[in-house]
Design a protein around this motif. Sequence first.
Motif, PDB file in Angstrom:
ATOM      1  N   HIS A 549     -27.000 -43.401  31.450  1.00 20.64           N
ATOM      2  CA  HIS A 549     -26.938 -43.910  30.079  1.00 20.64           C
ATOM      3  C   HIS A 549     -27.203 -45.428  30.034  1.00 20.64           C
ATOM      4  CE1 HIS A 549     -22.804 -45.186  31.211  1.00 20.64           C
ATOM      5  NE2 HIS A 549     -22.995 -46.118  30.253  1.00 20.64           N
ATOM      6  N   GLU A 550     -27.486 -45.890  28.823  1.00 21.13           N
ATOM      7  CA  GLU A 550     -27.645 -47.334  28.585  1.00 21.13           C
ATOM      8  C   GLU A 550     -26.835 -47.698  27.336  1.00 21.13           C
ATOM      9  OE1 GLU A 550     -31.360 -50.292  28.721  1.00 21.13           O
ATOM     10  OE2 GLU A 550     -31.364 -48.992  26.941  1.00 21.13           O
ATOM     11  N   LEU A 551     -26.029 -48.788  27.457  1.00 17.70           N
ATOM     12  CA  LEU A 551     -25.185 -49.251  26.353  1.00 17.70           C
ATOM     13  C   LEU A 551     -25.636 -50.666  25.962  1.00 17.70           C
ATOM     14  CD1 LEU A 551     -22.701 -48.963  24.479  1.00 17.70           C
ATOM     15  CD2 LEU A 551     -21.325 -49.940  26.356  1.00 17.70           C
ATOM     16  N   LEU A 552     -25.992 -50.839  24.685  1.00 18.10           N
ATOM     17  CA  LEU A 552     -26.414 -52.146  24.175  1.00 18.10           C
ATOM     18  C   LEU A 552     -25.422 -52.601  23.105  1.00 18.10           C
ATOM     19  CD1 LEU A 552     -30.260 -51.506  23.758  1.00 18.10           C
ATOM     20  CD2 LEU A 552     -29.054 -52.474  25.736  1.00 18.10           C
ATOM     21  N   ILE A 553     -25.000 -53.902  23.190  1.00 18.46           N
ATOM     22  CA  ILE A 553     -24.058 -54.470  22.232  1.00 18.46           C
ATOM     23  C   ILE A 553     -24.749 -55.655  21.522  1.00 18.46           C
ATOM     24  CG2 ILE A 553     -21.794 -55.526  21.895  1.00 18.46           C
ATOM     25  CD1 ILE A 553     -21.632 -52.669  22.885  1.00 18.46           C
ATOM     26  N   TYR A 554     -24.634 -55.666  20.188  1.00 21.10           N
ATOM     27  CA  TYR A 554     -25.232 -56.732  19.370  1.00 21.10           C
ATOM     28  C   TYR A 554     -24.123 -57.411  18.566  1.00 21.10           C
ATOM     29  CZ  TYR A 554     -29.630 -54.280  20.312  1.00 21.10           C
ATOM     30  OH  TYR A 554     -30.700 -53.659  20.927  1.00 21.10           O
ATOM     31  N   ASN A 555     -24.352 -58.760  18.367  1.00 19.53           N
ATOM     32  CA  ASN A 555     -23.407 -59.433  17.474  1.00 19.53           C
ATOM     33  C   ASN A 555     -23.836 -59.214  16.029  1.00 19.53           C
ATOM     34  OD1 ASN A 555     -25.501 -61.215  16.957  1.00 19.53           O
ATOM     35  ND2 ASN A 555     -24.689 -62.858  18.250  1.00 19.53           N
ATOM     36  N   ARG A 556     -23.089 -59.783  15.119  1.00 19.44           N
ATOM     37  CA  ARG A 556     -23.352 -59.514  13.704  1.00 19.44           C
ATOM     38  C   ARG A 556     -24.664 -60.114  13.213  1.00 19.44           C
ATOM     39  NH1 ARG A 556     -18.832 -63.312  10.697  1.00 19.44           N
ATOM     40  NH2 ARG A 556     -19.267 -65.246  11.833  1.00 19.44           N
ATOM     41  N   TYR A 557     -25.261 -60.951  14.062  1.00 29.21           N
ATOM     42  CA  TYR A 557     -26.553 -61.532  13.697  1.00 29.21           C
ATOM     43  C   TYR A 557     -27.711 -60.725  14.269  1.00 29.21           C
ATOM     44  CZ  TYR A 557     -23.452 -65.416  12.658  1.00 29.21           C
ATOM     45  OH  TYR A 557     -22.422 -66.183  12.164  1.00 29.21           O
ATOM     46  N   GLY A 558     -27.374 -59.633  14.980  1.00 34.75           N
ATOM     47  CA  GLY A 558     -28.421 -58.797  15.548  1.00 34.75           C
ATOM     48  C   GLY A 558     -28.907 -59.247  16.898  1.00 34.75           C
ATOM     49  N   THR A 559     -28.172 -60.193  17.500  1.00 38.35           N
ATOM     50  CA  THR A 559     -28.575 -60.691  18.817  1.00 38.35           C
ATOM     51  C   THR A 559     -27.959 -59.810  19.906  1.00 38.35           C
ATOM     52  OG1 THR A 559     -28.664 -62.944  17.953  1.00 38.35           O
ATOM     53  CG2 THR A 559     -28.555 -62.674  20.351  1.00 38.35           C
ATOM     54  N   LEU A 560     -28.793 -59.373  20.850  1.00 38.23           N
ATOM     55  CA  LEU A 560     -28.302 -58.575  21.984  1.00 38.23           C
ATOM     56  C   LEU A 560     -27.462 -59.459  22.879  1.00 38.23           C
ATOM     57  CD1 LEU A 560     -28.361 -55.896  23.611  1.00 38.23           C
ATOM     58  CD2 LEU A 560     -30.371 -56.817  24.815  1.00 38.23           C
ATOM     59  N   ILE A 561     -26.203 -59.089  23.064  1.00 37.62           N
ATOM     60  CA  ILE A 561     -25.319 -59.915  23.889  1.00 37.62           C
ATOM     61  C   ILE A 561     -24.852 -59.195  25.166  1.00 37.62           C
ATOM     62  CG2 ILE A 561     -24.510 -61.229  21.893  1.00 37.62           C
ATOM     63  CD1 ILE A 561     -21.949 -59.524  22.005  1.00 37.62           C
ATOM     64  N   PHE A 562     -25.026 -57.856  25.212  1.00 40.72           N
ATOM     65  CA  PHE A 562     -24.563 -57.129  26.415  1.00 40.72           C
ATOM     66  C   PHE A 562     -25.416 -55.886  26.629  1.00 40.72           C
ATOM     67  CE2 PHE A 562     -22.047 -53.873  28.550  1.00 40.72           C
ATOM     68  CZ  PHE A 562     -21.620 -54.556  29.686  1.00 40.72           C
ATOM     69  N   LYS A 563     -25.752 -55.697  27.886  1.00 37.49           N
ATOM     70  CA  LYS A 563     -26.447 -54.473  28.287  1.00 37.49           C
ATOM     71  C   LYS A 563     -25.641 -53.858  29.447  1.00 37.49           C
ATOM     72  CE  LYS A 563     -30.946 -54.343  28.606  1.00 37.49           C
ATOM     73  NZ  LYS A 563     -32.337 -54.517  29.119  1.00 37.49           N
ATOM     74  N   GLY A 564     -25.223 -52.593  29.271  1.00 39.72           N
ATOM     75  CA  GLY A 564     -24.408 -51.936  30.295  1.00 39.72           C
ATOM     76  C   GLY A 564     -24.970 -50.578  30.705  1.00 39.72           C
ATOM     77  N   ASP A 565     -24.433 -50.050  31.820  1.00 38.02           N
ATOM     78  CA  ASP A 565     -24.807 -48.708  32.301  1.00 38.02           C
ATOM     79  C   ASP A 565     -23.589 -48.087  32.989  1.00 38.02           C
ATOM     80  OD1 ASP A 565     -24.651 -49.897  34.829  1.00 38.02           O
ATOM     81  OD2 ASP A 565     -26.813 -50.288  34.893  1.00 38.02           O
ATOM     82  N   ASP A 566     -23.839 -47.068  33.808  1.00 41.11           N
ATOM     83  CA  ASP A 566     -22.710 -46.328  34.399  1.00 41.11           C
ATOM     84  C   ASP A 566     -21.903 -47.192  35.358  1.00 41.11           C
ATOM     85  OD1 ASP A 566     -21.594 -43.607  34.213  1.00 41.11           O
ATOM     86  OD2 ASP A 566     -21.872 -43.549  36.390  1.00 41.11           O
ATOM     87  N   ASN A 567     -22.536 -48.257  35.875  1.00 41.29           N
ATOM     88  CA  ASN A 567     -21.840 -49.127  36.816  1.00 41.29           C
ATOM     89  C   ASN A 567     -21.376 -50.436  36.186  1.00 41.29           C
ATOM     90  OD1 ASN A 567     -22.213 -47.370  39.102  1.00 41.29           O
ATOM     91  ND2 ASN A 567     -24.382 -47.994  39.089  1.00 41.29           N
TER      92      ASN A 567
END
Length: 612
Positions: A549-567
């Motif tokens: 899997h891939e997990l992407l987190i954005y702030n309220r301005y739409g900026t990508l701040i975190f990219k995660g995976d199973d590890n």
Amino acid sequence: MKRQCFALLIVIFCFFKVNAQDITLFQQFNGRYDYLAIGNTLNQAENNLSQSFCETLPSSQATLTLPTNATVVSAYLFWSGSGPGDTEVTFNATPITAEDTFTVEYNAGFNGQLTYFASYAEVTNQIITEGDGVYIFEDLDISDVLANTPGYCNNRTNYAGWSLYVIYQDDTLPLNQVNLFLGLEIINSAVQNKTIILENVNVLDNDNAKIGFLAWEGDNALNFGESLSINGNILSNPPLNLPDNAFNGTNSFTNATNFYNADLDVYNIENNIQIGDTQVTINLTTGALDSNGVFRADLIIINNIITVLNSQLPDATIVLNNYNVVCTNREVELDYTVFNNNSTATLPANTPIAFFIDDVLIAQSVTNSDIPIGGSENNQISITIPSSIPDSFIIEIEVDNDGSNTGIITETNEVNNETFELIELIPLPETIQLQPITACDEGFNKATFDLSKVLNQIDQNEYLSFTFFESLDAIVTDNSIPNPTDYFSNETPQTLYITAETDICFDIFVFGLLTENCPPIIPEGFSPNEDSINDFFNIQGLYSVFENHELLIYNRYGTLIFKGDDNNKWYGQINQGLTNQGKIVPVGTYYYLLNLKDPNFKIQTGWIYVNY
């Protein structure tokens, strides 16, 4: 045989055929027992001396007088005559049918092949009912045989007669062993010497020991070379039975000499047997030259022999009452009884018992207590059957056997110590396949299952209970799953087993455990304050399940701040962009995009609240 060969030279050319039943033990009685015999002939005279008759008498009688204190134990009626047999007779107006009939045959030369028979029937109830008195024997009809086969009368071997043996108990008697031996054996000019070995006698005391004979067709006038011996000693009972004329138409019980062509004799043998003897050897002879140089011999047919010996011995026998086996278990519980019934002494404690399968000793035991005369002892033993033995086998149990086929107790009967039984073990039943059950993968193919759900595939009314196991070996060792409604599987697919108990055994069902990827459960927030409570974005059913899997987190301005995976789980830190990497995000709401990279699931999006 009479008048068959007239000179010694002719004997060489005479052909004889003998067909007889060996005299063997018929009945044995141990206790304060003795016997009495009566009987009579149906011949008008000695057939060798009087040639004026061929037919036999229609009936004859004898008187039974038992001792005052006697109680009848058993009674047998014997009858015999020329021909193949008459099995229907009348005894004191009671019809009697033979229980068995023996025959002997021989070729009488010019007179053809002649057959002689002897029959018997048990008449115990009749003697108990009628008691002492005159007994009339009739309806032994051999007239057709004598008329149609003239060789009998021409050869002067036409005869018929009967005898009654009564074995009785008397408390004033010593402890005796009464052995009744039965058969039909013949001696004549062709078979001039006959040896009969009586087995299974036990001589502990030779006081008042005696032996009796019932024989047919002997003649007083044909005592050429005739003898009767026991253990090498000539028997005689003068004046009735001389050493050279034992079979001469006499009755020792009445001292009668007109028991024509039959002998009912009894001899004292105190000096002819030894303490410790276990068998008796009887030898009969006939045949010699007369004063004119002509070879002559008597025809003698031995019907039965009876011995009365002092005896104080136990008699151990054993019976397997029942056995118990358990499913998949090779342990057998045997319930058995040791008896001391046909005995004259106590069977001592510690009498050995051996258990064999295919002649291999598998267990041993002993009696616990002294077993009195007529008594018994019940006991049980559990035996583990070796795996080399098949599930179906015959077990042999033998009392008075020390395990090496050797007895330590002298008994009244040494050949009745064993019993045999077919035993069927219950092997592990064949398995019945069920459909697998599934649960959500909790990571690395691990999951928690409610195993009871699989029972919906079984007709539960047919069974008493259900038990779950992880293997067939666990069934054998009874190592069951303790909490089947909350079973955690460390690895799937996994195979499990169910034993479904019945009244007799159980059935075995087998089923599989499978995991499946379930939709992840996404929380609404978390608090990355390092208090070890809810410190990361814990999406249940995601990690180690959707490993790509891939997990992407954005702030309220739409900026990508975190990219995660199973590890790489999100603990609230920033790992994207040129600045602020490694910093913790401030309190607020953040947007997530979760791509499971599984064709069965869509990309999931939503908001997550971070608070400290």
